[in-house]
Scaffold this motif. Structure first.
Motif, PDB file in Angstrom:
ATOM      1  N   ALA A  54       0.830  -1.203   0.000  1.00  0.00           N
ATOM      2  CA  ALA A  54       0.000   0.000   0.000  1.00  0.00           C
ATOM      3  C   ALA A  54       0.867   1.257   0.000  1.00  0.00           C
ATOM      4  CB  ALA A  54      -0.933   0.000   1.220  1.00  0.00           C
ATOM      5  N   LEU A  55       1.945   1.223   0.781  1.00  0.00           N
ATOM      6  CA  LEU A  55       2.835   2.383   0.834  1.00  0.00           C
ATOM      7  C   LEU A  55       3.528   2.592  -0.506  1.00  0.00           C
ATOM      8  CD1 LEU A  55       4.099   4.623   2.541  1.00  0.00           C
ATOM      9  CD2 LEU A  55       5.870   3.003   3.248  1.00  0.00           C
ATOM     10  N   ALA A  56       4.022   1.524  -1.109  1.00  0.00           N
ATOM     11  CA  ALA A  56       4.724   1.636  -2.384  1.00  0.00           C
ATOM     12  C   ALA A  56       3.809   2.159  -3.485  1.00  0.00           C
ATOM     13  CB  ALA A  56       5.301   0.284  -2.786  1.00  0.00           C
ATOM     14  N   ASN A  57       2.514   1.821  -3.404  1.00  0.00           N
ATOM     15  CA  ASN A  57       1.561   2.241  -4.428  1.00  0.00           C
ATOM     16  C   ASN A  57       0.869   3.558  -4.091  1.00  0.00           C
ATOM     17  OD1 ASN A  57       1.404   0.088  -6.592  1.00  0.00           O
ATOM     18  ND2 ASN A  57       1.140  -1.183  -4.764  1.00  0.00           N
ATOM     19  N   SER A  58       1.223   4.156  -2.956  1.00  0.00           N
ATOM     20  CA  SER A  58       0.576   5.399  -2.548  1.00  0.00           C
ATOM     21  C   SER A  58       1.148   6.596  -3.302  1.00  0.00           C
ATOM     22  CB  SER A  58       0.749   5.622  -1.045  1.00  0.00           C
ATOM     23  OG  SER A  58       2.095   5.946  -0.743  1.00  0.00           O
ATOM     24  N   SER A  59       0.463   7.724  -3.193  1.00  0.00           N
ATOM     25  CA  SER A  59       0.907   8.948  -3.860  1.00  0.00           C
ATOM     26  C   SER A  59       2.235   9.452  -3.303  1.00  0.00           C
ATOM     27  CB  SER A  59      -0.153  10.041  -3.708  1.00  0.00           C
ATOM     28  OG  SER A  59      -0.393  10.317  -2.330  1.00  0.00           O
ATOM     29  N   VAL A  60       2.596   8.979  -2.112  1.00  0.00           N
ATOM     30  CA  VAL A  60       3.855   9.407  -1.498  1.00  0.00           C
ATOM     31  C   VAL A  60       5.038   9.082  -2.412  1.00  0.00           C
ATOM     32  CG1 VAL A  60       5.416   9.062   0.461  1.00  0.00           C
ATOM     33  CG2 VAL A  60       2.948   9.131   0.832  1.00  0.00           C
ATOM     34  N   PHE A  61       4.993   7.917  -3.074  1.00  0.00           N
ATOM     35  CA  PHE A  61       6.105   7.488  -3.913  1.00  0.00           C
ATOM     36  C   PHE A  61       5.818   7.625  -5.406  1.00  0.00           C
ATOM     37  CE2 PHE A  61       6.946   5.529   0.149  1.00  0.00           C
ATOM     38  CZ  PHE A  61       8.295   5.789   0.310  1.00  0.00           C
ATOM     39  N   ASP A  71       9.304  -7.500  -3.240  1.00  0.00           N
ATOM     40  CA  ASP A  71      10.663  -7.117  -3.630  1.00  0.00           C
ATOM     41  C   ASP A  71      10.660  -5.776  -4.361  1.00  0.00           C
ATOM     42  OD1 ASP A  71      10.094 -10.128  -3.872  1.00  0.00           O
ATOM     43  OD2 ASP A  71      12.273 -10.095  -3.525  1.00  0.00           O
ATOM     44  N   GLN A  72       9.720  -5.611  -5.291  1.00  0.00           N
ATOM     45  CA  GLN A  72       9.605  -4.350  -6.019  1.00  0.00           C
ATOM     46  C   GLN A  72       9.217  -3.218  -5.073  1.00  0.00           C
ATOM     47  OE1 GLN A  72       6.618  -5.796  -8.909  1.00  0.00           O
ATOM     48  NE2 GLN A  72       8.025  -5.094 -10.495  1.00  0.00           N
ATOM     49  N   ALA A  73       8.311  -3.510  -4.158  1.00  0.00           N
ATOM     50  CA  ALA A  73       7.844  -2.489  -3.224  1.00  0.00           C
ATOM     51  C   ALA A  73       8.987  -1.988  -2.353  1.00  0.00           C
ATOM     52  CB  ALA A  73       6.720  -3.046  -2.356  1.00  0.00           C
ATOM     53  N   VAL A  74       9.808  -2.907  -1.857  1.00  0.00           N
ATOM     54  CA  VAL A  74      10.946  -2.526  -1.011  1.00  0.00           C
ATOM     55  C   VAL A  74      11.946  -1.695  -1.813  1.00  0.00           C
ATOM     56  CG1 VAL A  74      12.915  -3.409   0.290  1.00  0.00           C
ATOM     57  CG2 VAL A  74      10.670  -4.455   0.573  1.00  0.00           C
ATOM     58  N   SER A 269      -0.443  11.480   4.838  1.00  0.00           N
ATOM     59  CA  SER A 269       0.397  10.368   4.394  1.00  0.00           C
ATOM     60  C   SER A 269       0.479   9.232   5.392  1.00  0.00           C
ATOM     61  CB  SER A 269       1.819  10.873   4.074  1.00  0.00           C
ATOM     62  OG  SER A 269       2.474  11.338   5.238  1.00  0.00           O
ATOM     63  N   VAL A 270       0.246   9.494   6.679  1.00  0.00           N
ATOM     64  CA  VAL A 270       0.342   8.400   7.661  1.00  0.00           C
ATOM     65  C   VAL A 270      -0.829   7.435   7.578  1.00  0.00           C
ATOM     66  CG1 VAL A 270       1.665   9.814   9.294  1.00  0.00           C
ATOM     67  CG2 VAL A 270      -0.822   9.622   9.569  1.00  0.00           C
ATOM     68  N   GLU A 271      -1.885   7.817   6.886  1.00  0.00           N
ATOM     69  CA  GLU A 271      -3.068   6.944   6.828  1.00  0.00           C
ATOM     70  C   GLU A 271      -2.721   5.561   6.279  1.00  0.00           C
ATOM     71  OE1 GLU A 271      -5.829   7.810   8.251  1.00  0.00           O
ATOM     72  OE2 GLU A 271      -5.096   9.828   8.647  1.00  0.00           O
ATOM     73  N   VAL A 272      -1.749   5.490   5.378  1.00  0.00           N
ATOM     74  CA  VAL A 272      -1.399   4.201   4.795  1.00  0.00           C
ATOM     75  C   VAL A 272      -0.704   3.298   5.804  1.00  0.00           C
ATOM     76  CG1 VAL A 272       0.904   4.881   3.955  1.00  0.00           C
ATOM     77  CG2 VAL A 272      -0.412   3.170   2.702  1.00  0.00           C
ATOM     78  N   LEU A 273      -0.183   3.863   6.884  1.00  0.00           N
ATOM     79  CA  LEU A 273       0.501   3.066   7.903  1.00  0.00           C
ATOM     80  C   LEU A 273      -0.463   2.488   8.913  1.00  0.00           C
ATOM     81  CD1 LEU A 273       3.538   5.421   8.672  1.00  0.00           C
ATOM     82  CD2 LEU A 273       3.489   3.453   7.147  1.00  0.00           C
ATOM     83  N   LEU A 274      -1.694   2.987   8.972  1.00  0.00           N
ATOM     84  CA  LEU A 274      -2.645   2.575  10.006  1.00  0.00           C
ATOM     85  C   LEU A 274      -3.368   1.273   9.634  1.00  0.00           C
ATOM     86  CD1 LEU A 274      -4.093   6.085  10.819  1.00  0.00           C
ATOM     87  CD2 LEU A 274      -2.548   4.758  12.233  1.00  0.00           C
TER      88      LEU A 274
END
Length: 274
Positions: A54-61, A71-74, A269-274
């Motif tokens: 979710a973090l890798a696919n978020s607008s943050v990145f 592996d791709q996400a990391v 941006s922290v919403e993806v961590l919850l």
């Protein structure tokens, strides 16, 4: 038996950290972490895998295409972001439900504070990942007090919404300890680095003789977090920061304002961590 020993004796249990979180905490002081082994551990944890993707696919990145492999996400988010996510996930899941506390709100605020602390920790002599972890855990002692003494803690209900000197005074009056002492003791029992233990112990009193610079970073981060949560602009937030704590870190108010400006998007941006 001291008040601190009594609290830990009265806890139903002290949550343990997942192995992957323990390894990452240990890696905070090393540069030779085995990324392949870490990715393997993440893959074994379904909930954590979902959060990493979710973090890798978020607008943050800003990924140009959907990422479906760990592996791709990391590779996309990098080691520091992975460390933050795993540690935040592990600690928040250790205390998922606590009677009398709104845990989603508690962890949302803690994660914002962690992100601010990392930004405020951009100075010589401060490990930014230590700052993130200390910011994340700065109120964890409140949770343990609730777990150990759920009946007595109801008397703290009004101070709880805005932890500060008033809450510390009430805790000492009721329990002969405060949540900063409790958080530092938990960090010790979890084998966190000593500078994180120090930051948790002194973040409410960052000008104390024994307080290290990381305590000042977390203290400022908490003040900034409160401003971000009510929608204040960076200039207003910076004006309200304690000048003595800024001086402790050799920050000018202009320096602080620039760092706060970099944190404006943190609440979203922290919403993806919850």
């Amino acid at each position: 038996m001291s008040a601190l020993e009594k609290l830990f004796a009265d806890l139903p249990r002290i949550p343990s950290m997942p192995r992957v979180v323990q390894d990452l905490i240990a890696s905070l002081v090393r540069d030779d972490i085995d990324i392949g082994a870490l990715v393997g551990q993440v893959k074994l944890d379904q909930s954590l895998s979902v959060r990493v993707l979710a973090l890798a696919n978020s607008s943050v990145f800003g990924a140009s295409k959907q990422i479906g492999a760990i592996d791709q996400a990391v590779a996309m988010i990098g080691l520091n972001a992975l460390r933050s996510l795993v540690i935040a996930s592990g600690i928040s899941r250790a205390f998922a439900r606590v009677e009398g506390l709104d845990m989603p709100t508690f962890w949302r605020q803690s994660m914002i504070c962690a992100g601010v602390a990392r930004q405020m920790g951009k100075r010589q002599g401060v490990n930014r990942e230590f700052a993130y972890t200390a910011g994340l855990m700065h109120h964890v002692g409140i949770i343990l007090i609730h777990l150990a003494w759920p009946d007595a803690v109801s008397q703290l209900a009004h101070a709880e919404a805005s932890p500060g000197p008033a809450l510390l005074a009430q805790e000492h009056e009721l329990f002969q300890l405060d949540h900063c002492e409790v958080g530092a003791e938990l960090a010790s029992r979890w084998n966190f680095p000593s500078s994180i233990q120090n930051a948790l112990r002194w973040c409410a009193e960052p000008l104390a003789e024994d307080a290290g610079p990381l305590a000042a970073v977390v203290n400022l981060a908490e003040a900034v977090t409160q401003g971000l949560l009510v929608g204040d602009d960076p200039e207003k937030i910076s004006v309200l920061l304690d000048p003595a704590v800024l001086a402790r870190l050799s920050f000018s108010r202009a320096d602080a304002q620039k760092r706060i400006e970099a944190c404006i998007d943190l609440p979203a941006s922290v919403e993806v961590l919850l």
